[in-house]
Structure formats: C-alpha cells, structure tokens
Design a protein around this motif. Structure first.
Motif, short mmCIF file in Angstrom:
data_model
loop_
_atom_site.label_atom_id
_atom_site.label_comp_id
_atom_site.label_asym_id
_atom_site.label_seq_id
_atom_site.Cartn_x
_atom_site.Cartn_y
_atom_site.Cartn_z
N HIS A 8 -8.80 -5.19 -17.18
CA HIS A 8 -8.44 -6.60 -16.97
C HIS A 8 -8.49 -6.89 -15.47
CE1 HIS A 8 -6.43 -10.43 -17.05
NE2 HIS A 8 -6.33 -10.39 -18.37
N PRO A 9 -9.25 -7.90 -15.04
CA PRO A 9 -9.35 -8.21 -13.60
C PRO A 9 -8.00 -8.47 -12.94
CG PRO A 9 -11.03 -9.39 -14.84
CD PRO A 9 -10.13 -8.77 -15.86
N GLY A 10 -7.10 -9.13 -13.66
CA GLY A 10 -5.78 -9.40 -13.10
C GLY A 10 -5.02 -8.14 -12.79
N ALA A 11 -5.13 -7.15 -13.65
CA ALA A 11 -4.46 -5.87 -13.42
C ALA A 11 -5.06 -5.18 -12.20
CB ALA A 11 -4.60 -4.98 -14.66
N GLY A 12 -6.37 -5.20 -12.08
CA GLY A 12 -7.02 -4.59 -10.93
C GLY A 12 -6.58 -5.24 -9.63
N LEU A 13 -6.45 -6.57 -9.64
CA LEU A 13 -6.00 -7.30 -8.46
C LEU A 13 -4.59 -6.88 -8.08
CD1 LEU A 13 -6.12 -9.62 -6.37
CD2 LEU A 13 -5.31 -11.15 -8.19
N ALA A 14 -3.70 -6.79 -9.06
CA ALA A 14 -2.31 -6.43 -8.80
C ALA A 14 -2.22 -5.03 -8.19
CB ALA A 14 -1.50 -6.49 -10.09
N VAL A 15 -2.96 -4.09 -8.73
CA VAL A 15 -2.93 -2.71 -8.23
C VAL A 15 -3.46 -2.66 -6.80
CG1 VAL A 15 -3.85 -0.38 -8.53
CG2 VAL A 15 -3.12 -1.71 -10.52
N LEU A 16 -4.57 -3.32 -6.54
CA LEU A 16 -5.16 -3.30 -5.21
C LEU A 16 -4.24 -3.94 -4.18
CD1 LEU A 16 -7.70 -2.49 -3.62
CD2 LEU A 16 -8.62 -4.78 -4.10
N ALA A 17 -3.67 -5.09 -4.53
CA ALA A 17 -2.77 -5.79 -3.60
C ALA A 17 -1.51 -4.98 -3.34
CB ALA A 17 -2.42 -7.17 -4.16
N ALA A 18 -0.95 -4.38 -4.39
CA ALA A 18 0.26 -3.57 -4.22
C ALA A 18 -0.04 -2.37 -3.31
CB ALA A 18 0.77 -3.10 -5.58
N GLY A 19 -1.18 -1.74 -3.52
CA GLY A 19 -1.57 -0.63 -2.66
C GLY A 19 -1.77 -1.05 -1.22
N ALA A 20 -2.38 -2.22 -1.01
CA ALA A 20 -2.62 -2.72 0.34
C ALA A 20 -1.30 -3.02 1.06
CB ALA A 20 -3.49 -3.97 0.30
N CYS A 21 -0.35 -3.62 0.35
CA CYS A 21 0.96 -3.90 0.95
C CYS A 21 1.69 -2.60 1.25
CB CYS A 21 1.79 -4.77 0.01
SG CYS A 21 1.19 -6.46 -0.18
N GLY A 22 1.57 -1.63 0.36
CA GLY A 22 2.18 -0.33 0.62
C GLY A 22 1.56 0.35 1.81
N ALA A 23 0.24 0.20 1.96
CA ALA A 23 -0.45 0.81 3.10
C ALA A 23 0.03 0.21 4.41
CB ALA A 23 -1.96 0.62 2.96
N TYR A 24 0.26 -1.09 4.41
CA TYR A 24 0.78 -1.73 5.62
C TYR A 24 2.14 -1.16 5.99
CZ TYR A 24 2.65 -5.28 8.73
OH TYR A 24 3.22 -5.92 9.80
N ASP A 25 2.98 -0.95 4.99
CA ASP A 25 4.30 -0.39 5.25
C ASP A 25 4.21 1.06 5.70
OD1 ASP A 25 7.08 -0.86 5.39
OD2 ASP A 25 7.38 0.25 3.54
N ASP A 26 3.24 1.81 5.15
CA ASP A 26 3.05 3.20 5.59
C ASP A 26 2.66 3.26 7.06
OD1 ASP A 26 3.66 4.55 3.25
OD2 ASP A 26 1.61 4.48 2.48
N VAL A 27 1.87 2.29 7.50
CA VAL A 27 1.37 2.30 8.87
C VAL A 27 2.38 1.67 9.84
CG1 VAL A 27 -0.41 1.37 10.42
CG2 VAL A 27 -1.04 2.27 8.18
N ALA A 28 2.97 0.54 9.44
CA ALA A 28 3.82 -0.22 10.36
C ALA A 28 5.29 -0.18 9.98
CB ALA A 28 3.35 -1.68 10.39
N GLY A 29 5.66 0.66 9.01
CA GLY A 29 7.03 0.67 8.52
C GLY A 29 8.04 1.09 9.58
N ASP A 30 9.28 0.59 9.44
CA ASP A 30 10.35 0.97 10.35
C ASP A 30 11.40 1.78 9.59
OD1 ASP A 30 11.88 -0.88 8.89
OD2 ASP A 30 11.57 -2.46 10.37
N HIS A 31 12.55 1.97 10.21
CA HIS A 31 13.58 2.85 9.66
C HIS A 31 14.37 2.21 8.53
CE1 HIS A 31 15.66 0.31 12.57
NE2 HIS A 31 16.75 0.53 11.88
N ARG A 32 14.27 0.92 8.35
CA ARG A 32 15.10 0.25 7.36
C ARG A 32 14.67 0.62 5.95
NH1 ARG A 32 13.85 -3.55 11.25
NH2 ARG A 32 15.60 -4.52 12.35
N ARG A 33 15.65 0.76 5.07
CA ARG A 33 15.37 1.05 3.67
C ARG A 33 16.14 0.07 2.80
NH1 ARG A 33 12.71 5.54 2.41
NH2 ARG A 33 13.48 5.46 0.28
N GLY A 34 15.49 -0.39 1.71
CA GLY A 34 16.16 -1.30 0.79
C GLY A 34 15.88 -2.76 1.13
N PHE A 35 15.80 -3.58 0.10
CA PHE A 35 15.49 -4.99 0.30
C PHE A 35 16.58 -5.71 1.09
CE2 PHE A 35 12.69 -5.09 -3.72
CZ PHE A 35 11.61 -4.68 -2.97
#
Length: 248
Positions: free
Chosen positions: A65-92
C-alpha cells in the motif's frame, strides 16, 4: 495465494534490508567512522541497520500500500534526523517543554513529523474521517512505541517480531504489512543482538510505523480505537515502558 504474498512480503523486506546493510557497510557515505557509535556497553557498533531497515521496509510496504510505504519512509527520515541532531532530552514532555520555551528540539521535529506522516497515511488508507484520524494516531503511536522499547540490543526488533506475529493470521494487506515489519526486524536482529549494529531511532521508528500500518489495514473503527488508546497510554507512560523493556 495469500500465504504466498505474505511470504514474499517478508522475504522482500528482509532481503532489501540485508542488501542495504551490505552496501552501506562497503561504501559508507562520509567514511566508516561517521557511521560508528558507542552503545550502552561502550562497544563500537555500526549505524547501517537503521537506514537499511527503513528503506527496505518502506519499499516492501509501498508494494502492499503506497500510504504504508510513505509512513515508513517518513518515520525513518524523522528518526534519522534525531539520530544525527538529537540532544540529551528524553520523552515528549521534555521536548514539548523546550518548545514552550521557544526551543525547537530534534525530538519535537520528530514528534510532529511522524504525526503528520501518520495522518497522511491514515487519510490514504481509510475512507471515513474518524477512521483516518485514528489510523494516523495508531501509525505514529506504534512508531513511538517501538522506539521506546529500543533500550538494549535486540529489544525493538524482537518486539516487532512478537507484536507482528498475530497479524500474520489476518488476510490481505494486514498480513502482508505485518510480514514486511517482521522481515525488516528479522534481518537486523542477529547483528543487533550481537552488538555489531544498532538500529537507532531511524530503524525503530520505521519498523514501528510498518507495524502500525499493519494494524490499520487489519482493523475497523473499534479495533483502531483500542489500539490508539494503547499507544497513547504507552506515550504517556513512556518512562515506565522503557524501564520495563530494560528489565526484560
């Protein structure tokens, strides 16, 4: 025939993820050192598994399903940004608190980015407005839940295998998307457990989004409501969920 499609989804996701790891390990952009981190035990591990699992599961999910593929790719991209630029804070709470003070943290970007991607995917995968919203909550919440469980080697990938297994008993896209999530998780689990790689936020969020998409594909409003309540509760009690995962 259904079983064949489910098996192909699993194998495709696993094969793409393994191939992605091999390519990144052989020709890591920016050099091998930029793809290495110290884990909780001080061991040097590679970050190849995160992007590889995100891309592998995204392609395999989009085939279902294209929608599922979009969700997975976007979630991974947002996670990648946090992996690269993440700080010490944890939790929403910490990230939202910083946002109230005028500071946009990587966690806040991740929160709103994955939420937006979940809502877009939900809008594509469901027909009625309440179902679209619930679907978005489930996808984004599942991505966050798997990331909460990523506190020790193999925890997140193992959780995806365990949580995805019941979905294989369903029919159609629900079973195929469960297989996609499980295929990506199975591909990274041996190296993750062996502390040779870590999936990071990139892989955890992508695999979680694939799992959420499988739930969305296999449930109507009542089921979506139950799952949405569960992932929201997990987000609220995130510290307890992470502590539970560490104790396993």
């Amino acid at each position: 025939m259904i079983a064949d499609r489910t098996s192909r989804s699993f194998l495709l996701s696993a094969a793409l993820t393994r191939a992605g790891q091999a390519v990144l390990r052989k020709a890591a952009p920016g050099g091998r050192e930029s793809w290495e981190r110290k884990n909780h035990a001080g061991r040097t591990v590679g970050l190849y598994a995160g992007p590889a699992s995100a891309l592998g599961t995204a392609v395999a999910a989009a085939r279902v399903h294209p929608g599922a593929g979009l969700a997975v790719l976007a979630a991974g991209a947002c996670g990648a940004y946090d992996d690269v630029a993440g700080d010490h804070r944890r939790g929403f709470r910490a990230h939202l608190g910083a946002l109230r003070d005028g500071e946009v943290t990587s966690g806040a970007v991740k929160l709103f980015g994955i939420s937006a991607a979940g809502l877009v995917a939900g809008a594509v995968m469901k027909e009625r407005v309440p179902d679209k919203v619930l679907a978005g909550v489930v996808i984004a919440g599942a991505a966050h839940l798997v990331n909460l469980l990523d506190v020790r080697p193999g925890r997140a990938a193992g959780a995806v295998l365990a949580l995805g297994a019941p979905g294989l008993s369903r029919k159609g896209p629900a079973a195929e998307l469960s297989a996609v999530a499980m295929g990506g998780a199975a591909a990274v689990l041996p190296d993750d457990l062996g502390e040779r790689v870590m999936i990071g936020d990139t892989g955890a969020h992508a695999l979680g989004a694939a799992l959420g998409a499988a739930v969305v594909a296999g449930n109507r409003r009542a089921g979506l409501l139950v799952h949405a309540a569960a992932v929201v509760a997990a987000a609220v009690y995130g510290d307890r969920v992470s502590a539970w995962a560490r104790a396993l």
